[in-house]
Scaffold this motif. Structure first.
Motif, short mmCIF file in Angstrom:
data_model
loop_
_atom_site.label_atom_id
_atom_site.label_comp_id
_atom_site.label_asym_id
_atom_site.label_seq_id
_atom_site.Cartn_x
_atom_site.Cartn_y
_atom_site.Cartn_z
N PRO A 96 -4.68 -1.54 -7.56
CA PRO A 96 -6.18 -2.05 -6.86
C PRO A 96 -7.53 -1.68 -6.93
CG PRO A 96 -4.20 -0.95 -5.11
CD PRO A 96 -3.58 -0.64 -7.01
N ALA A 97 -7.45 -0.59 -6.53
CA ALA A 97 -8.71 -0.14 -6.05
C ALA A 97 -9.67 -0.35 -7.75
CB ALA A 97 -9.00 1.68 -6.58
N ALA B 214 3.31 -18.60 -6.24
CA ALA B 214 4.43 -19.01 -6.20
C ALA B 214 5.11 -17.61 -7.12
CB ALA B 214 4.33 -20.06 -6.75
N LYS B 215 4.50 -17.13 -7.62
CA LYS B 215 5.04 -15.69 -9.16
C LYS B 215 5.17 -14.83 -8.26
CE LYS B 215 4.05 -17.48 -13.20
NZ LYS B 215 4.85 -17.37 -13.82
N LEU B 216 4.44 -14.64 -7.39
CA LEU B 216 3.91 -12.71 -6.26
C LEU B 216 4.99 -13.33 -5.36
CD1 LEU B 216 0.82 -12.57 -6.53
CD2 LEU B 216 2.57 -11.56 -8.20
N THR B 217 5.71 -14.40 -5.60
CA THR B 217 6.89 -13.94 -4.05
C THR B 217 7.87 -13.01 -3.93
OG1 THR B 217 8.10 -15.48 -2.00
CG2 THR B 217 7.88 -16.17 -4.82
N LEU C 249 -0.13 -3.68 1.39
CA LEU C 249 -0.33 -4.74 1.59
C LEU C 249 -0.53 -4.67 0.08
CD1 LEU C 249 1.19 -7.80 1.77
CD2 LEU C 249 -1.60 -8.35 2.75
N ALA C 250 -1.62 -4.69 -0.36
CA ALA C 250 -2.75 -4.13 -2.10
C ALA C 250 -1.40 -3.11 -3.13
CB ALA C 250 -3.62 -3.64 -2.14
N TYR C 251 -0.56 -2.57 -2.83
CA TYR C 251 0.63 -1.78 -3.69
C TYR C 251 1.36 -2.88 -3.76
CZ TYR C 251 -1.85 2.75 -3.72
OH TYR C 251 -3.18 4.34 -3.59
N GLN C 252 1.74 -3.42 -2.31
CA GLN C 252 2.88 -4.17 -2.97
C GLN C 252 2.75 -5.43 -4.11
OE1 GLN C 252 5.69 -5.21 -1.61
NE2 GLN C 252 6.22 -7.48 -2.23
N LEU C 253 1.55 -5.61 -4.41
CA LEU C 253 1.16 -6.98 -5.22
C LEU C 253 1.17 -6.06 -6.13
CD1 LEU C 253 -0.02 -8.91 -2.87
CD2 LEU C 253 -2.01 -9.41 -3.82
N GLN C 254 0.57 -4.77 -6.26
CA GLN C 254 0.21 -4.12 -7.70
C GLN C 254 1.66 -3.75 -7.95
OE1 GLN C 254 -0.72 -0.20 -7.21
NE2 GLN C 254 -0.75 0.48 -8.86
#
Length: 251
Positions: free
Chosen positions: A132-133, A37-40, A114-119
């Protein structure tokens, strides 16, 4: 935590506790729902994000273990935290840590865009920027959280406390391993800047607004710009063992 949450007496916020905690059969399920819910955003709908988080938790169960230990650490160290549900629902430092753990899992799986998108999403939501690394242990607290920056090759071991506006960055002159290592049990005060491949020793403390450009010994207190050691305390060898097992290498 579930029993505590489901006893919320305020009818205006009871549903918040319900959808985030009481409606779930276990902690990983609740964590996946919360982060989903938070990251959408418009690119990744909430059900898609929730399934993604759940898949990462299934692939690496140590993520949920670390998240639970972070909650216990927050309750233990933060005098403003009086229960287990508060950091889960309301503390952005804790939430950003768990989002980073998911991004790090994606990074390890080779899903780097995708990891960068979350960051980027965490930075937008919380004002906290963790590459993310970066390798983070467990039993961590990020108090307040605003302005935290942790670089790509940084290592933060177990039971570390970071306050707002802390930077674990590079000097701009190195390649490869170029960010700090913060050893187990260290504390880095608000506004402190730690640059380069330097080590903050076990149990060491860095004072607020200090600038660290060199290694800080174990159990030392360092302050100033540039930071200098003003106190060196031997470790307390009497008492119970460390409260959290070391899962940092698995995360």
């Amino acid at each position: 935590m579930q029993a505590q949450a489901c006893c919320c007496a305020d009818p205006l916020i009871r549903d918040l506790f319900g959808v985030n905690i009481c409606d779930h059969h276990d902690f990983p399920s609740a964590l996946a729902s919360l982060l989903g819910a938070k990251l959408t955003d418009r690119a990744l709908a909430e059900p898609v994000m929730t399934r993604l988080v759940a898949a990462c938790l299934k692939a690496n169960p140590a993520i949920a273990v670390a998240a639970a230990q972070d909650i216990l650490a927050t309750r233990e160290r933060d005098p403003a935290c009086h229960d287990l549900t508060t950091p889960f629902l309301f503390f952005k430092g804790w939430q950003a840590l768990q989002a980073h753990r998911i991004a790090h899992q994606l990074w390890l799986e080779g899903r780097r865009p995708l990891a960068y998108q979350l960051q980027a999403r965490v930075n937008e939501l919380f004002g906290i920027d963790i590459h993310p690394a970066a390798r983070l242990g467990q039993g961590l607290t990020i108090d307040h959280g605003t302005g935290i920056v942790i670089g790509e090759t940084a290592i933060v071991e177990d039971n570390v406390s970071l306050f707002q506006n802390v930077t674990l960055g590079g000097t701009g002159h190195e390649e490869g391993a170029r960010h700090p290592i913060v050893r187990e049990g260290a504390l880095v005060g608000a506004g402190a800047i730690v640059l380069g491949r330097v080590s903050i020793g076990r149990g060491a403390k860095v004072g607020a607004a200090s600038v660290v450009l060199g290694n800080i010994p174990d159990y030392a207190t360092a302050v100033g710009n540039p930071a200098r050691v003003v106190r060196l305390e031997p470790p307390n060898l009497v008492g119970p063992p460390a409260p959290f097992p070391n899962f940092g290498a698995q995360i």
